[in-house]
Enzyme design. Structure first.
Site, PDB file in Angstrom:
ATOM      1  N   HIS A  37      -0.458  -2.888  -3.860  1.00  0.00           N
ATOM      2  CA  HIS A  37      -1.327  -2.308  -2.736  1.00  0.00           C
ATOM      3  C   HIS A  37      -0.522  -1.407  -1.919  1.00  0.00           C
ATOM      4  CE1 HIS A  37      -4.382  -5.596  -3.816  1.00  0.00           C
ATOM      5  NE2 HIS A  37      -5.051  -4.941  -2.831  1.00  0.00           N
ATOM      6  N   LYS A 105      -7.286 -15.812  -2.878  1.00  0.00           N
ATOM      7  CA  LYS A 105      -7.605 -17.137  -2.122  1.00  0.00           C
ATOM      8  C   LYS A 105      -7.327 -16.914  -0.855  1.00  0.00           C
ATOM      9  CE  LYS A 105      -3.103 -19.246  -3.096  1.00  0.00           C
ATOM     10  NZ  LYS A 105      -2.173 -20.314  -3.818  1.00  0.00           N
TER      11      LYS A 105
END
Length: 190
Positions: A37, A105
């Protein structure tokens, strides 16, 4: 009954999904964790954009094995990573690469929630603890980027999935099951 989410998908189709919808994902996705990222947020990589456009980024550090005879990769385990760790970069990655969904999650923060609304995307929650079961939904490894630079678990994997289960917990309308809720104060008598 779960809805089918066929990738690539348009922003208009994503806006039909609402918090609480169960989905089964089919199509091509990428994996990316923190190191990827950081790289994706500051780099315009045409190959990854082609992989990601209209697709999904899975916050996953997979366990991957290589067949010694054919050299083909396969996912052995593919459990979700805690998504909040990607919050500093996710909005930029969504905008730059045309992603329509994030899978992980635990949810994400307000910056990502705003980006989901702005770009027509959703956050999907996968159940942790099912890494081997989730890996069975990865039908084919199509490619890998940054393997030498980031290592197996942090590399950007391009894979095909079928019937991958998830639940919409942040939608393109600003609804967010992960956001703290303020308790409603009882009304004072008049």
């Amino acid at each position: 009954m779960p809805r089918t989410l066929e990738l690539p998908v348009t922003a208009e189709a994503i806006r039909e999904l609402r918090v609480g919808d169960e989905v089964r994902v089919h199509g091509r996705i990428i994996t990316a964790r923190e190191a990827a990222h950081r790289w994706l947020a500051r780099t315009d990589e045409p190959m990854v954009r082609a992989w990601a456009d209209g697709g999904l980024v899975y916050h996953c550090g997979p366990v991957v094995a290589r067949d010694p005879a054919t050299g083909a990769w396969r996912f052995v385990a593919a459990g979700p990573s805690a998504s909040l760790r990607m919050e500093p970069w996710e909005a930029d990655v969504l905008a730059r690469y045309g992603l329509r969904a994030v899978l992980g999650k635990g949810g994400m923060g307000p910056r990502t929630r705003d980006a989901l609304q702005r770009h027509g995307a959703v956050y999907l929650h996968a159940v942790g603890g099912l890494a081997v079961t989730l890996a069975r939904h990865v039908t084919r490894v199509l490619g890998v980027h940054l393997l030498d630079e980031l290592g197996i678990t942090e590399a950007v994997w391009h894979v095909e999935v079928a019937d991958l289960p998830a639940v919409v917990t942040m939608d393109a309308h600003g609804d967010d099951l992960h956001a703290p809720r303020e308790a409603a104060a009882p009304a004072e008598p008049a």
